[in-house]
Design a protein around this motif. Structure first.
Motif, PDB file in Angstrom:
ATOM      1  N   UNK A 103      12.369   4.362 -19.269  1.00 34.50           N
ATOM      2  CA  UNK A 103      12.395   3.421 -18.148  1.00 34.50           C
ATOM      3  C   UNK A 103      13.000   4.006 -16.868  1.00 34.50           C
ATOM      4  N   UNK A 104      13.918   4.955 -16.985  1.00 33.06           N
ATOM      5  CA  UNK A 104      14.497   5.564 -15.791  1.00 33.06           C
ATOM      6  C   UNK A 104      13.456   6.373 -15.027  1.00 33.06           C
ATOM      7  N   UNK A 105      12.531   7.023 -15.731  1.00 30.87           N
ATOM      8  CA  UNK A 105      11.470   7.775 -15.068  1.00 30.87           C
ATOM      9  C   UNK A 105      10.579   6.845 -14.255  1.00 30.87           C
ATOM     10  N   UNK A 106      10.233   5.707 -14.807  1.00 30.31           N
ATOM     11  CA  UNK A 106       9.409   4.727 -14.097  1.00 30.31           C
ATOM     12  C   UNK A 106      10.149   4.224 -12.861  1.00 30.31           C
ATOM     13  N   UNK A 107      11.452   4.018 -12.986  1.00 30.43           N
ATOM     14  CA  UNK A 107      12.261   3.560 -11.860  1.00 30.43           C
ATOM     15  C   UNK A 107      12.338   4.625 -10.770  1.00 30.43           C
ATOM     16  N   UNK A 108      12.496   5.885 -11.146  1.00 35.33           N
ATOM     17  CA  UNK A 108      12.561   6.966 -10.164  1.00 35.33           C
ATOM     18  C   UNK A 108      11.240   7.104  -9.419  1.00 35.33           C
ATOM     19  N   UNK A 109      10.133   6.983 -10.123  1.00 33.45           N
ATOM     20  CA  UNK A 109       8.819   7.069  -9.471  1.00 33.45           C
ATOM     21  C   UNK A 109       8.619   5.879  -8.524  1.00 33.45           C
ATOM     22  N   UNK A 110       9.037   4.700  -8.941  1.00 29.71           N
ATOM     23  CA  UNK A 110       8.927   3.530  -8.063  1.00 29.71           C
ATOM     24  C   UNK A 110       9.800   3.705  -6.826  1.00 29.71           C
ATOM     25  N   UNK A 111      10.988   4.274  -6.987  1.00 23.42           N
ATOM     26  CA  UNK A 111      11.856   4.547  -5.843  1.00 23.42           C
ATOM     27  C   UNK A 111      11.253   5.577  -4.909  1.00 23.42           C
ATOM     28  N   UNK A 112      10.580   6.580  -5.463  1.00 21.18           N
ATOM     29  CA  UNK A 112       9.926   7.594  -4.634  1.00 21.18           C
ATOM     30  C   UNK A 112       8.802   6.986  -3.809  1.00 21.18           C
ATOM     31  N   UNK A 113       8.005   6.132  -4.435  1.00 24.77           N
ATOM     32  CA  UNK A 113       6.905   5.493  -3.711  1.00 24.77           C
ATOM     33  C   UNK A 113       7.448   4.607  -2.587  1.00 24.77           C
ATOM     34  N   UNK A 114       8.481   3.851  -2.873  1.00 22.34           N
ATOM     35  CA  UNK A 114       9.084   3.000  -1.835  1.00 22.34           C
ATOM     36  C   UNK A 114       9.668   3.842  -0.702  1.00 22.34           C
ATOM     37  N   UNK A 115      10.334   4.941  -1.039  1.00 22.61           N
ATOM     38  CA  UNK A 115      10.919   5.803  -0.009  1.00 22.61           C
ATOM     39  C   UNK A 115       9.834   6.456   0.833  1.00 22.61           C
ATOM     40  N   UNK A 116       8.720   6.833   0.229  1.00 20.78           N
ATOM     41  CA  UNK A 116       7.613   7.413   0.987  1.00 20.78           C
ATOM     42  C   UNK A 116       7.031   6.408   1.969  1.00 20.78           C
ATOM     43  N   UNK A 117       6.899   5.164   1.541  1.00 24.54           N
ATOM     44  CA  UNK A 117       6.367   4.119   2.429  1.00 24.54           C
ATOM     45  C   UNK A 117       7.324   3.877   3.598  1.00 24.54           C
ATOM     46  N   UNK A 118       8.614   3.790   3.318  1.00 23.25           N
ATOM     47  CA  UNK A 118       9.594   3.556   4.384  1.00 23.25           C
ATOM     48  C   UNK A 118       9.642   4.744   5.343  1.00 23.25           C
ATOM     49  N   UNK A 119       9.587   5.969   4.811  1.00 24.08           N
ATOM     50  CA  UNK A 119       9.600   7.151   5.666  1.00 24.08           C
ATOM     51  C   UNK A 119       8.358   7.204   6.549  1.00 24.08           C
ATOM     52  N   UNK A 120       7.217   6.833   6.001  1.00 19.26           N
ATOM     53  CA  UNK A 120       5.986   6.811   6.791  1.00 19.26           C
ATOM     54  C   UNK A 120       6.085   5.776   7.916  1.00 19.26           C
ATOM     55  N   UNK A 121       6.647   4.606   7.607  1.00 19.07           N
ATOM     56  CA  UNK A 121       6.837   3.585   8.640  1.00 19.07           C
ATOM     57  C   UNK A 121       7.827   4.040   9.719  1.00 19.07           C
ATOM     58  N   UNK A 122       8.878   4.733   9.305  1.00 17.24           N
ATOM     59  CA  UNK A 122       9.835   5.252  10.282  1.00 17.24           C
ATOM     60  C   UNK A 122       9.202   6.306  11.180  1.00 17.24           C
ATOM     61  N   UNK A 123       8.325   7.133  10.614  1.00 20.76           N
ATOM     62  CA  UNK A 123       7.637   8.138  11.425  1.00 20.76           C
ATOM     63  C   UNK A 123       6.644   7.503  12.382  1.00 20.76           C
ATOM     64  N   UNK A 124       5.945   6.473  11.927  1.00 19.65           N
ATOM     65  CA  UNK A 124       4.955   5.815  12.789  1.00 19.65           C
ATOM     66  C   UNK A 124       5.606   5.079  13.948  1.00 19.65           C
ATOM     67  N   UNK A 125       6.759   4.488  13.712  1.00 18.60           N
ATOM     68  CA  UNK A 125       7.441   3.746  14.773  1.00 18.60           C
ATOM     69  C   UNK A 125       8.321   4.634  15.644  1.00 18.60           C
ATOM     70  N   UNK A 126       8.545   5.878  15.239  1.00 22.65           N
ATOM     71  CA  UNK A 126       9.371   6.793  16.017  1.00 22.65           C
ATOM     72  C   UNK A 126      10.855   6.670  15.760  1.00 22.65           C
ATOM     73  N   UNK A 127      11.246   5.876  14.791  1.00 21.14           N
ATOM     74  CA  UNK A 127      12.669   5.690  14.499  1.00 21.14           C
ATOM     75  C   UNK A 127      13.272   6.868  13.731  1.00 21.14           C
ATOM     76  N   UNK A 128      12.435   7.723  13.186  1.00 18.11           N
ATOM     77  CA  UNK A 128      12.960   8.866  12.439  1.00 18.11           C
ATOM     78  C   UNK A 128      13.604   9.907  13.360  1.00 18.11           C
ATOM     79  N   UNK A 129      13.403   9.802  14.653  1.00 18.22           N
ATOM     80  CA  UNK A 129      14.012  10.762  15.577  1.00 18.22           C
ATOM     81  C   UNK A 129      15.528  10.588  15.663  1.00 18.22           C
ATOM     82  N   UNK A 130      16.050   9.482  15.196  1.00 13.37           N
ATOM     83  CA  UNK A 130      17.484   9.241  15.227  1.00 13.37           C
ATOM     84  C   UNK A 130      18.223   9.881  14.060  1.00 13.37           C
TER      85      UNK A 130
END
Length: 71
Positions: free
Chosen positions: A18-45
Motif C-alpha cells: 500500500x505504501x507504493x500505491x500511496x507514493x505513486x499517487x503522491x507523485x501524480x499529484x505533485x506533477x499536476x501541482x508543479x505543472x499548474x505552478x509552471x503554467x501560472x508562472x508561480x514557480x519563479x518564486x
C-alpha cells in the motif's frame, strides 16, 4: 471494530504494497501541482525548483497516505 491496513493491493493481477500505491499517487499529484505552478508562472518564486518539487511530492504523499491507507 478497527479497520485494518491492507497488506497488499491488487492492480491488474499484480500485488503491490500500500505504501507504493500511496507514493505513486503522491507523485501524480505533485506533477499536476508543479505543472499548474509552471503554467501560472508561480514557480519563479522558488529558489531551487527540484527541491520544491521534492517537498511537494513528500507533502502529497503524506496527504494521500492519510486518505488511502486508513489506520
Amino acid at each position: 471494530m478497527f479497520a485494518t491496513v491492507p497488506s497488499e493491493v491488487q492492480i491488474l493481477g499484480m500485488y503491490f504494497p500500500p505504501l507504493f500505491v500511496t507514493i505513486v499517487a503522491g507523485l501524480v499529484c505533485a506533477l499536476v501541482v508543479a505543472k499548474l505552478l509552471n503554467l501560472t508562472g508561480l514557480s519563479r518564486f522558488f529558489w531551487h525548483p527540484p527541491l520544491a518539487f521534492a517537498a511537494l511530492w513528500l507533502l502529497a504523499t503524506a496527504l494521500a497516505g492519510l486518505f488511502l491507507i486508513t489506520p
